[in-house]
Design a protein around this motif. Structure first.
Motif, PDB file in Angstrom:
ATOM      1  N   THR A 436     -50.752 -44.885  -2.033  1.00  0.00           N
ATOM      2  CA  THR A 436     -50.220 -43.639  -2.602  1.00  0.00           C
ATOM      3  C   THR A 436     -49.995 -42.592  -1.526  1.00  0.00           C
ATOM      4  N   PRO A 550     -47.537 -41.819 -10.867  1.00  0.00           N
ATOM      5  CA  PRO A 550     -48.500 -40.944 -10.184  1.00  0.00           C
ATOM      6  C   PRO A 550     -48.248 -40.845  -8.674  1.00  0.00           C
ATOM      7  N   ARG A 553     -45.627 -38.294  -8.317  1.00  0.00           N
ATOM      8  CA  ARG A 553     -46.185 -36.962  -8.578  1.00  0.00           C
ATOM      9  C   ARG A 553     -46.922 -36.456  -7.351  1.00  0.00           C
ATOM     10  N   GLN A 554     -47.585 -37.362  -6.639  1.00  0.00           N
ATOM     11  CA  GLN A 554     -48.352 -36.967  -5.459  1.00  0.00           C
ATOM     12  C   GLN A 554     -47.451 -36.474  -4.340  1.00  0.00           C
TER      13      GLN A 554
END
Length: 630
Positions: A436, A550, A553-554
């Motif tokens: 991520t 996600p 979004r990060q």
């Protein structure tokens, strides 16, 4: 004592009846042949030959030439019907169909009178041979009636093109006292080259209005003081159907132009309207693609009127067809989103595009390009997407199941593939980090190293799940992107970070992120109710998208697009795409993402700043866009 006729005489009498009947049939055939020959010559445009087959060639030539002038460029087809022959005269029924220019066909039944001449049957020369109600000293008068052009509407059904006042800046030939000085002053105010103005005025007939440029009222008022009192300058006004702004969704809608239409542009930074070469706008975009539907069907009226214009004869109508109004074309464009997109791209001086799409439906909500850009590039441009491609590469990697958002991956400053060195921006080195974080910080080396482990066709398959590579069937084409399935070595490495052989349009990139947002990628929609542009893409597995969102979004919360952190629930991926041969290379700036909720109810979008040099330029335009949306 009565004598009986000789047998041979009886035979002759018996044979006489069929011989006489045969003569009658032959006359009808001759009449038909004569009528058909006359009509064939007339319909073929050989008026002299047609007239030569009549009782008065000179009079018939005048009648046919008058009709050709009355019905300009009309094509006649004729069909012969019943023939009646009696005592050296005949009548021939025939049906006429005129293919009128810019009007429906005109059909009617008519009659030719023929007389038997010394050698052949001749058509009687009279006006009624054209139309049964046309008499001596009369001719036909055709008038066309155009229906009101239907409009193109937005998603709410409200017209996007509305009547707008336009001021035509021009010169009244003969009223100017100093043409070079007038041209110089008009050029200074409008940007139209002075030499062009002089040439157009000098070539015009005396007393003619010579157009220079057409401006919306606000643009004209900005230069009014500079031009209004110039000797010879005139400013007639008119109303035209125009979009809210000169470049309003131009790539999709096109513009309405005309014979004297000039380019209508907003004022430039110095306050003067920008002049674009080529003043014949014509039709483009959806205006052209749906021309027949929008214009409807013209009507016409035909009257019989005296050839003597001094009589004041108003004529007698003998045929009429009412015009049929056009039908509107509804687009999914949302004016508020389009206005926000236009305002956003206007903040950037370099060529910039923004395309917005509704997640789940593929409807094009806005398409905007600033003045420095070719508007067609928003839909059909072919650009390397740079790191915005990592959303697709991440899809491919997550789909293998070999890594997840929390999987530790190396992010060195550089990596070498087949002797070629690839690097992160400024060679930043994160060490080993969760996948991520590598995504949020746009680590090239991570995606190259991991991407090389993918099967050769995996990246193309992941892209195809979002519709990339589709040949969309649309009124206005959208470039569906290209992701090769057979690249190897350094090309495969470059493809993983949106370089190499990968190409994308802003519209297709917006469709990709719309598919991520909704979980149901869709074919693009430019016109509501139109046939699908193609099959809906299959989309990645739901578990893959649940992992990817996600990560996107990060990017906004802690990665390369933190400038958008206060613009609501925004997801996305930045991109810097190198191109050209300069050292260091030039770069395009990208941001592709979506926002949930908000006044727009959720919108996906892609921003491209051509030559923006980094993704920060695209992020700034995105910030302006989301800020304008509220």
């Amino acid at each position: 004592m009565r004598t009986r006729p000789a047998p041979t005489l009886l035979i002759s009498l018996l044979l006489a009846a069929p011989v006489l009947a045969g003569c009658s049939g032959s006359s009808e055939d001759d009449v038909r042949t004569a009528a058909e020959a006359f009509l064939d010559d007339w319909t073929a445009g050989d008026l002299a030959a047609a007239a030569a087959a009549t009782t008065d060639p000179e009079a018939t030539t005048a009648i046919l030439e008058q009709t050709a002038g009355d019905l300009p460029d009309a094509a006649l087809t004729a069909e012969v019907g019943d023939v009646v022959v009696e005592d050296g005269t005949a009548t021939v029924d025939w049906s006429a169909t005129w293919d009128l220019t810019a009007a429906p066909d005109w059909s009617y039944d008519a009659e030719l009178r023929l007389e038997e001449g010394d050698d052949a049957w001749q058509v009687v020369a009279e006006p009624a041979l054209v139309h049964p109600e046309l008499g001596e000293g009369q001719h036909l008068e055709l008038t066309r009636s155009l229906p009101e052009r239907a409009t193109i509407t937005g998603a709410d059904g409200a017209p996007l093109f509305t009547p707008t006042e336009v001021v035509n800046v021009g010169v009244a030939k003969g009223q100017e006292t100093d043409l070079p000085g007038l041209a110089a002053a008009l050029s200074a105010a409008t940007g139209v080259p002075a030499a062009e103005i002089v040439a157009k005025v000098e070539a015009a007939p005396e007393g003619q209005f010579v157009p220079v440029i057409s401006l919306r009222r606000p643009q004209f008022e900005a230069i009014r003081a500079q031009v209004f009192d110039l000797p010879g300058a005139v400013f007639p006004t008119e109303t035209r159907p125009l979009a809210p702004s000169p470049r309003f969704a131009e790539a999709l809608l096109g513009r309405v132009g005309g014979a004297t239409a000039e380019v209508l542009e907003e004022s430039s930074e110095d306050g003067a309207p920008r002049y674009a070469a080529g003043d014949q706008l014509g039709l483009s975009g959806l205006q052209r693609a749906f021309q027949e539907q929008l214009t409807g069907t013209p009507g016409f009226a035909v009257s019989v009127i005296s050839t003597d214009e001094t009589t004041g004869d108003a004529g007698r109508q003998i045929a009429a067809v009412d015009p049929v109004p056009g039908q509107p074309v509804q687009t999914p464009l949302v004016p508020a989103i389009q206005a926000a997109a236009e305002a956003a791209v206007a903040t950037e001086s370099r060529p910039t595009h923004l395309v917005a799409v509704r997640p789940g439906t593929g409807e094009i909500l806005a398409v905007a390009s600033n003045e420095g850009a070719n508007p067609g590039n928003a839909l059909r441009g072919q650009f390397p997407p740079g790191s915005s491609m990592k959303a697709i590469t991440a899809t491919a990697l997550l789909s293998t199941g070999a890594l997840g958002p929390d999987t530790a991956v190396p992010c060195p400053g550089t990596t070498v593939v087949d002797g070629r060195e690839f690097e992160n921006q400024d060679q930043f080195d994160l060490g080993t980090v969760p996948f991520t974080e590598a995504f949020a910080q746009s680590c090239n080396t991570t995606f190259i190293q991991q991407g090389l482990q993918l099967p050769d066709g995996a990246l193309a398959e992941a892209a195809a799940a979002y519709g990339v590579g589709s040949d969309w069937e649309l009124p206005i084409g959208i470039f569906g992107g290209t992701v090769p399935s057979d690249s190897t070595g350094t090309t495969k490495a470059a493809n993983a970070i949106g370089q190499g052989q990968v190409l994308m349009s802003p519209a297709q990139m917006a469709l990709v992120v719309a598919g991520i947002a909704s979980g149901t990628p869709a074919a693009p929609v430019e016109v509501v109710g139109a046939a699908p542009a193609g099959p809906a893409p299959a989309g990645p597995p739901a578990a893959v998208l649940d992992a990817l969102r996600p990560m996107m979004r990060q990017v906004v919360l802690s990665g390369t697009a933190t400038a958008l952190a206060d613009r609501g629930e925004v997801f996305g991926k930045t991109g810097t795409a190198e191109y050209g041969t300069n050292t260091p290379p030039d770069s395009h700036g990208w941001f592709a993402g979506y926002r949930l909720g908000g006044v727009d109810g959720g919108v996906a979008f892609a921003v491209l700043v051509e030559g923006g040099q980094s993704s920060s330029a695209a992020v700034a335009v995105t910030d302006a866009f989301l800020g304008a949306l509220g």
